[in-house]
Design an enzyme around this catalytic site. Structure first.
Site, PDB file in Angstrom:
ATOM      1  N   GLY A  44       4.996  25.565   7.663  1.00 52.71           N
ATOM      2  CA  GLY A  44       5.192  24.772   8.712  1.00 52.71           C
ATOM      3  C   GLY A  44       4.303  23.488   8.434  1.00 52.71           C
ATOM      4  O   GLY A  44       3.930  23.200   7.321  1.00 52.71           O
ATOM      5  N   HIS A 268       3.704  25.458  29.419  1.00 54.29           N
ATOM      6  CA  HIS A 268       4.444  23.974  29.146  1.00 54.29           C
ATOM      7  C   HIS A 268       5.145  23.814  30.348  1.00 54.29           C
ATOM      8  O   HIS A 268       5.741  24.637  30.767  1.00 54.29           O
ATOM      9  CB  HIS A 268       4.983  23.869  28.128  1.00 54.29           C
ATOM     10  CG  HIS A 268       5.378  22.306  27.562  1.00 54.29           C
ATOM     11  ND1 HIS A 268       5.906  21.665  28.312  1.00 54.29           N
ATOM     12  CD2 HIS A 268       5.058  21.706  26.478  1.00 54.29           C
ATOM     13  CE1 HIS A 268       6.257  20.411  27.709  1.00 54.29           C
ATOM     14  NE2 HIS A 268       5.816  20.596  26.507  1.00 54.29           N
ATOM     15  N   ARG A 332      -0.967  19.331  30.721  1.00 55.64           N
ATOM     16  CA  ARG A 332       0.257  20.425  30.823  1.00 55.64           C
ATOM     17  C   ARG A 332      -0.159  21.358  31.824  1.00 55.64           C
ATOM     18  O   ARG A 332       0.373  21.839  32.514  1.00 55.64           O
ATOM     19  CB  ARG A 332       0.402  21.136  29.574  1.00 55.64           C
ATOM     20  CG  ARG A 332       1.187  19.994  28.721  1.00 55.64           C
ATOM     21  CD  ARG A 332       1.370  20.398  27.247  1.00 55.64           C
ATOM     22  NE  ARG A 332       2.169  19.695  26.587  1.00 55.64           N
ATOM     23  CZ  ARG A 332       2.500  19.834  25.172  1.00 55.64           C
ATOM     24  NH1 ARG A 332       2.110  20.908  24.494  1.00 55.64           N
ATOM     25  NH2 ARG A 332       3.082  18.897  24.435  1.00 55.64           N
ATOM     26  N   HIS A 403       4.016  28.469  25.998  1.00 52.55           N
ATOM     27  CA  HIS A 403       4.342  27.365  24.569  1.00 52.55           C
ATOM     28  C   HIS A 403       3.307  27.631  23.546  1.00 52.55           C
ATOM     29  O   HIS A 403       3.707  28.244  22.787  1.00 52.55           O
ATOM     30  CB  HIS A 403       4.263  25.989  25.416  1.00 52.55           C
ATOM     31  CG  HIS A 403       4.653  24.897  24.609  1.00 52.55           C
ATOM     32  ND1 HIS A 403       5.624  24.891  23.461  1.00 52.55           N
ATOM     33  CD2 HIS A 403       3.823  23.568  24.189  1.00 52.55           C
ATOM     34  CE1 HIS A 403       5.483  23.820  22.656  1.00 52.55           C
ATOM     35  NE2 HIS A 403       4.534  23.268  23.000  1.00 52.55           N
ATOM     36  N   GLU A 427      -1.991  26.061  14.052  1.00 48.69           N
ATOM     37  CA  GLU A 427      -2.143  26.720  15.216  1.00 48.69           C
ATOM     38  C   GLU A 427      -2.776  28.253  15.110  1.00 48.69           C
ATOM     39  O   GLU A 427      -3.099  28.728  15.819  1.00 48.69           O
ATOM     40  CB  GLU A 427      -0.814  26.860  15.844  1.00 48.69           C
ATOM     41  CG  GLU A 427      -0.709  27.310  17.389  1.00 48.69           C
ATOM     42  CD  GLU A 427       0.603  27.227  17.942  1.00 48.69           C
ATOM     43  OE1 GLU A 427       0.636  28.080  19.023  1.00 48.69           O
ATOM     44  OE2 GLU A 427       1.589  27.047  17.470  1.00 48.69           O
TER      45      GLU A 427
END
Length: 638
Positions: A44, A268, A332, A403, A427
């Site tokens: 990613g 989220h 959020r 999320h 992440e």
């Protein structure tokens, strides 16, 4: 025995820590770089940018992804934008303000030094991506456009319509493929990492399964980078792609890498609501929509009229009412909780009562439909296709959903885990977001780690570490391969009656109910009773059809669910131990008027868990958080 962790934060003023440290790092000369090999797991944004940068420097890189192409990485799904402190709008932004907003957004549970470095290198990311041809939105005069995102009062989010992640990934992917073409990077697709190989206390390689043939392969290197994303699929229904899993990070955890803050998960606020029992994933509507969309519910309980028939004076624009200074751009975690409160009051919409409205009528009146289409057209189209409703004509319906995950493998300032030579990026690590990530900061962190941090920190490790040559014939590789094969054999031999998905769904229901948006002691203790039962049933009654030596999607899923069953238990233990509310970790016993109440005296630290063996309790270590540049304060967005 529990102990305090050394984060290796450099001394000196925060503004000069990274500059000074880069100068102090050991270097590897260009000719010697060619002698070093590095494995990157995941392609990613963090993995692709790391592989591209390390290949460009001359290292021999092996990159691994579970997809047939790196372009399928879940980074493509990040729609709304990427933060950077360029201050193009001349609205008061700065490196310090981005740093402050990120620390505050994470409810003062992130490490100052890492967050400042992230803010510092953010501006370079934009220049890098523009140079790679990423088609960022531009103003009429040609300058790059910015929009606002939650948790900030300035416009610092760069975007490419509603497909920013996809465009950024294409930029990083093209750079990586250039290195593949040159021969500096070797790309192995359709491989899943199932173990880390540790020799003489250092990470020296990985064991993977070829997902097409079932073959188990070993690969050696001088260092390993894990950039495999987050673990929100532990909830079964989440905004994550179906292949997103904790497996790579979890296998590293079981080899000695501490897992930090697993209970820090992000809900989220703008997701398309659940629509049926057989749904396998949720679809996110970008947070960027909250720039122009207004969130509301009917004032009256049980009002089921069509939204266009409810007059203005009978609507509650609750985010604007409760948080007047941030309004619809509250962070959020805050926006998600407020939506839950409204639905709990009986004012939720949709047939289920589990949704709120996101309304663009005012923005369309103010700007015109063409301008809204230019900004969000693909998102509106996606919503229309999924729900059959036209958001230009009536409000969208949204509801919070799992999320992003702020927890992950613990790393020090150099992004190195507790296993020397094992680095973690994006992440998959815990480092930059504390208890709640601000929107548009995930892409920023992934690219910062890959392009601007790892090339220095890995060089320092390789330049200062004596590494004997190792081969995959080494006993440690053979033992790891044997362990992987035995686990697969064990799963295939169960031949039970239940599908993998049925176990995943059962776990997800427990996690969402007891470790989701709201948590309390009784619920977490109940989850800690339920999850071991699900795990025991899984290992006695799961059914995996097919053969281990061929393409077998059910076997892939089974391995991932087995890891989620272990992770879920750790998440609940972590949430139970953390007797405070902070960011997305909302303990109902610790709150004031529905807002999170921290306990800085007892919990101003990172919790990092050490795996001690099967069916043995993990040991909780701590890294104390010191705030020398930001005053610890009660977070307020009012």
């Amino acid at each position: 025995m529990a102990h305090n962790l050394d984060s290796k934060i450099p001394s000196g003023p925060i503004e000069s820590k990274w500059t000074k440290t880069k100068f102090d790092y050991k270097l590897v000369n260009p000719a010697n770089k060619r002698k070093h090999s590095i494995i990157v797991v995941g392609t990613g944004l963090a993995g692709a940018s790391a592989a591209a940068s390390l290949g460009e420097l001359g290292y021999k890189v092996k990159a691994f992804c579970v997809h047939e192409s790196p372009r399928r990485a879940h980074s493509v799904a990040a729609q709304g934008g990427i933060n950077a402190a360029k201050n193009y709008q001349n609205d008061g932004d700065s490196t310090y303000r981005l740093f402050y907003d990120t620390v505050k957004g994470g409810d003062f549970r992130a490490r100052e030094a890492n967050v400042y470095r992230l803010a510092e290198v953010s501006a370079n990311i934009i220049d890098q991506m523009v140079a790679q041809g990423v088609p960022f939105a531009r103003e009429y005069g040609g300058t790059l456009a910015n929009r606002s995102f939650g948790g900030a009062q300035v416009s610092r989010t760069f975007y490419a319509r509603g497909q920013t992640g996809q465009q950024l990934l294409l930029g990083a992917y093209s750079e990586m493929m250039r290195q593949v073409d040159i021969g500096n990077v070797e790309l192995r697709s359709r491989r899943e990492m199932l173990d880390v190989v540790v020799i003489d206390g250092k990470a020296r390689g990985i064991v993977v399964r070829n997902l097409l043939t079932g073959e188990i392969e070993s690969h050696e290197a001088d260092a390993v980078v894990i950039a495999s994303g987050g673990y929100s699929n532990v909830f079964f229904l989440s905004t994550n792609a179906m292949n997103c899993a904790v497996t790579a990070a979890w296998k590293a955890h079981k080899r000695g890498a501490y897992f930090a803050n697993p209970c820090y998960t992000q809900i989220h606020p703008t997701c398309i609501p659940v629509h049926g029992e057989n749904q396998s994933k949720l679809t996110l509507m970008s947070e960027s929509l909250r720039n122009d969309g207004r969130v509301w519910v009917p004032k009256a309980v049980g009002d089921k009229r069509h939204p266009n028939d409810i007059p203005e004076n009978e609507r509650d624009y609750y985010l604007e009412r409760v948080y007047p200074s941030f309004g619809n751009l509250a962070p959020r975690d805050v926006a998600s909780r407020q939506a839950k409160y409204r639905c709990d009051e009986g004012r939720g919409v949709n047939e289920t009562g589990k949704a709120v409205y996101l309304d663009f009528a005012d923005a369309i009146k103010r700007l015109g439909e063409d301008k809204i289409s230019e900004r969000y057209g693909n998102l509106f189209e996606m919503y229309d296709k999924i729900t059959g409703q036209n958001p230009y004509k009536q409000p969208m319906m949204i509801y919070p959903a799992p999320h992003y995950t702020m927890g992950g493998l613990w790393v020090d300032y150099n992004l190195e885990s507790t296993i020397p030579g094992l680095f973690v990026a994006g992440e998959a690590n815990f480092s930059d977001h504390g208890a709640n990530r601000l929107g548009a900061s995930a892409l920023m962190q992934g690219l910062a780690d890959g392009y601007f941090v790892l090339p220095f920190t890995l060089g320092n490790y390789l330049g200062g570490t004596k590494l004997e040559k190792v081969a995959t014939t080494n006993e440690a590789f053979k033992a790891a391969e044997h362990g992987v094969k035995e686990e697969i054999k064990k799963m295939m031999n169960i031949k039970g009656a239940r599908t993998v998905d049925s176990f995943h769904k059962e776990l997800g229901n427990v996690m969402w109910e007891y470790c989701g948006m709201g948590r309390n002691e009784a619920g977490l203790k109940k989850a800690l009773q339920e999850i071991p039962k699900i795990r025991e049933e899984f290992w006695n009654n799961v059914r995996i059809p097919g053969d281990a030596n061929y393409l077998n999607v059910e076997l892939e899923k089974a391995g991932r669910v087995a890891d989620f069953l272990e992770l879920g238990e750790l998440m609940c233990r972590d949430a139970l131990e953390r007797q405070e509310s902070c960011g997305g970790h909302y303990r109902e016993e610790y709150q004031v008027d529905g807002e999170a109440k921290r306990d800085d005296e007892k919990f101003c630290h990172v919790a990092a868990w050490e795996y001690t063996g099967e069916n043995k309790p993990s040991v909780r270590h701590q890294e104390e958080l010191k705030f020398e540049n930001v005053h610890l304060a009660t977070r307020s967005y009012k």
